[in-house]
Design a protein around this motif. Structure first.
Motif, PDB file in Angstrom:
ATOM      1  N   GLU A  71      -5.130  -2.772   6.916  1.00 46.47           N
ATOM      2  CA  GLU A  71      -6.340  -3.447   6.499  1.00 46.47           C
ATOM      3  C   GLU A  71      -6.136  -3.846   5.045  1.00 46.47           C
ATOM      4  O   GLU A  71      -6.283  -3.029   4.144  1.00 46.47           O
ATOM      5  CB  GLU A  71      -7.548  -2.532   6.634  1.00 46.47           C
ATOM      6  N   ASN A  72      -5.740  -5.085   4.829  1.00 46.58           N
ATOM      7  CA  ASN A  72      -5.376  -5.516   3.479  1.00 46.58           C
ATOM      8  C   ASN A  72      -6.527  -5.393   2.482  1.00 46.58           C
ATOM      9  O   ASN A  72      -6.341  -4.989   1.348  1.00 46.58           O
ATOM     10  CB  ASN A  72      -4.873  -6.957   3.499  1.00 46.58           C
ATOM     11  N   SER A  73      -7.717  -5.751   2.922  1.00 50.26           N
ATOM     12  CA  SER A  73      -8.843  -5.727   1.990  1.00 50.26           C
ATOM     13  C   SER A  73      -9.176  -4.318   1.533  1.00 50.26           C
ATOM     14  O   SER A  73      -9.808  -4.137   0.495  1.00 50.26           O
ATOM     15  CB  SER A  73     -10.063  -6.369   2.633  1.00 50.26           C
ATOM     16  N   GLU A  74      -8.758  -3.334   2.325  1.00 56.16           N
ATOM     17  CA  GLU A  74      -9.039  -1.944   1.976  1.00 56.16           C
ATOM     18  C   GLU A  74      -7.805  -1.228   1.466  1.00 56.16           C
ATOM     19  O   GLU A  74      -7.839  -0.032   1.216  1.00 56.16           O
ATOM     20  CB  GLU A  74      -9.607  -1.206   3.185  1.00 56.16           C
ATOM     21  N   ASN A  75      -6.696  -1.954   1.316  1.00 51.31           N
ATOM     22  CA  ASN A  75      -5.449  -1.322   0.886  1.00 51.31           C
ATOM     23  C   ASN A  75      -5.124  -0.107   1.753  1.00 51.31           C
ATOM     24  O   ASN A  75      -4.663   0.917   1.238  1.00 51.31           O
ATOM     25  CB  ASN A  75      -5.539  -0.887  -0.584  1.00 51.31           C
ATOM     26  N   THR A  76      -5.374  -0.227   3.020  1.00 54.70           N
ATOM     27  CA  THR A  76      -5.241   0.923   3.900  1.00 54.70           C
ATOM     28  C   THR A  76      -4.293   0.625   5.049  1.00 54.70           C
ATOM     29  O   THR A  76      -4.322  -0.474   5.607  1.00 54.70           O
ATOM     30  CB  THR A  76      -6.618   1.320   4.467  1.00 54.70           C
ATOM     31  N   SER A  89       4.269  -6.902   4.334  1.00 53.93           N
ATOM     32  CA  SER A  89       3.120  -7.660   3.833  1.00 53.93           C
ATOM     33  C   SER A  89       2.819  -8.845   4.740  1.00 53.93           C
ATOM     34  O   SER A  89       1.680  -9.313   4.803  1.00 53.93           O
ATOM     35  CB  SER A  89       3.386  -8.142   2.410  1.00 53.93           C
ATOM     36  N   GLY A  90       3.830  -9.303   5.470  1.00 54.01           N
ATOM     37  CA  GLY A  90       3.628 -10.400   6.399  1.00 54.01           C
ATOM     38  C   GLY A  90       3.199  -9.957   7.785  1.00 54.01           C
ATOM     39  O   GLY A  90       2.933 -10.798   8.649  1.00 54.01           O
ATOM     40  N   CYS A  97       2.855   8.989   3.886  1.00 56.02           N
ATOM     41  CA  CYS A  97       2.607   7.567   3.713  1.00 56.02           C
ATOM     42  C   CYS A  97       3.456   7.064   2.538  1.00 56.02           C
ATOM     43  O   CYS A  97       3.614   7.762   1.535  1.00 56.02           O
ATOM     44  CB  CYS A  97       1.125   7.359   3.431  1.00 56.02           C
ATOM     45  N   VAL A  98       3.983   5.866   2.663  1.00 56.01           N
ATOM     46  CA  VAL A  98       4.777   5.281   1.590  1.00 56.01           C
ATOM     47  C   VAL A  98       4.325   3.856   1.331  1.00 56.01           C
ATOM     48  O   VAL A  98       4.016   3.108   2.253  1.00 56.01           O
ATOM     49  CB  VAL A  98       6.288   5.319   1.924  1.00 56.01           C
ATOM     50  N   ARG A  99       4.262   3.535   0.070  1.00 55.13           N
ATOM     51  CA  ARG A  99       3.974   2.166  -0.367  1.00 55.13           C
ATOM     52  C   ARG A  99       5.275   1.588  -0.915  1.00 55.13           C
ATOM     53  O   ARG A  99       5.826   2.119  -1.881  1.00 55.13           O
ATOM     54  CB  ARG A  99       2.895   2.173  -1.441  1.00 55.13           C
ATOM     55  N   MET A 100       5.766   0.551  -0.279  1.00 56.17           N
ATOM     56  CA  MET A 100       7.011  -0.075  -0.689  1.00 56.17           C
ATOM     57  C   MET A 100       6.661  -1.250  -1.594  1.00 56.17           C
ATOM     58  O   MET A 100       6.202  -2.292  -1.129  1.00 56.17           O
ATOM     59  CB  MET A 100       7.807  -0.503   0.546  1.00 56.17           C
ATOM     60  N   ASN A 157       5.348  -4.808  -0.904  1.00 52.31           N
ATOM     61  CA  ASN A 157       6.216  -5.429   0.090  1.00 52.31           C
ATOM     62  C   ASN A 157       5.873  -4.956   1.499  1.00 52.31           C
ATOM     63  O   ASN A 157       6.066  -5.669   2.473  1.00 52.31           O
ATOM     64  CB  ASN A 157       7.679  -5.117  -0.190  1.00 52.31           C
ATOM     65  N   GLY A 158       5.389  -3.730   1.583  1.00 53.60           N
ATOM     66  CA  GLY A 158       5.050  -3.161   2.875  1.00 53.60           C
ATOM     67  C   GLY A 158       4.555  -1.746   2.696  1.00 53.60           C
ATOM     68  O   GLY A 158       4.600  -1.188   1.596  1.00 53.60           O
ATOM     69  N   MET A 159       4.071  -1.182   3.784  1.00 55.26           N
ATOM     70  CA  MET A 159       3.658   0.220   3.798  1.00 55.26           C
ATOM     71  C   MET A 159       4.162   0.859   5.072  1.00 55.26           C
ATOM     72  O   MET A 159       4.462   0.161   6.054  1.00 55.26           O
ATOM     73  CB  MET A 159       2.140   0.344   3.674  1.00 55.26           C
ATOM     74  N   GLY A 160       4.261   2.168   5.041  1.00 55.32           N
ATOM     75  CA  GLY A 160       4.793   2.815   6.237  1.00 55.32           C
ATOM     76  C   GLY A 160       4.519   4.303   6.264  1.00 55.32           C
ATOM     77  O   GLY A 160       3.854   4.852   5.380  1.00 55.32           O
ATOM     78  N   TRP A 161       5.015   4.898   7.329  1.00 57.23           N
ATOM     79  CA  TRP A 161       4.892   6.331   7.549  1.00 57.23           C
ATOM     80  C   TRP A 161       6.264   6.922   7.828  1.00 57.23           C
ATOM     81  O   TRP A 161       7.026   6.381   8.642  1.00 57.23           O
ATOM     82  CB  TRP A 161       3.966   6.622   8.727  1.00 57.23           C
TER      83      TRP A 161
END
Length: 114
Positions: free
Chosen positions: A71-76, A52-53, A94-97, A31-35
């Protein structure tokens, strides 16, 4: 799912650092990523997030100084931190939501000297 963060370190006030975080696994469930960050004796707080948008959210204390990008292609996900202040000193996480829940990285120390 794993997250690997890097880029922390020691910098003088006014300097810059760039944090990076790469996540493993499928990106379709993100859904998103963050710090987030946590300073000694303080609660963990959101620094910035990106959906993600591409929508972004920033803590008031970092607006205009920090930029989150992905960088979506790098999952970064990146956090560019400029004009750093001593009060930015903290462990940054870092958090992956994900639709299945939140996944956290191990944290990276950022220390800003005055």
């Amino acid at each position: 799912v794993q997250l690997q963060a890097s880029g922390g370190g020691l910098v003088q006030a006014g300097g810059s650092l760039r944090l990076s975080c790469t996540t493993s696994g499928s990106i379709g469930s993100i859904n998103g990523m963050g710090w987030y960050r946590q300073a000694p004796g303080k609660q963990r707080e959101l620094v910035a997030s990106i959906s993600s948008g591409g929508g972004t959210i920033y803590a008031d204390s970092v607006k205009g100084r920090f930029t989150i990008s992905r960088e979506n292609s790098e999952n970064t996900v990146y956090l560019q931190m400029n004009s750093l202040k001593p009060e930015d000193t903290a462990v940054y996480y870092c958090v992956r939501m994900d639709i299945r829940g939140d996944y956290w990285g191990q944290g990276t120390q950022v220390t800003v000297s005055s």
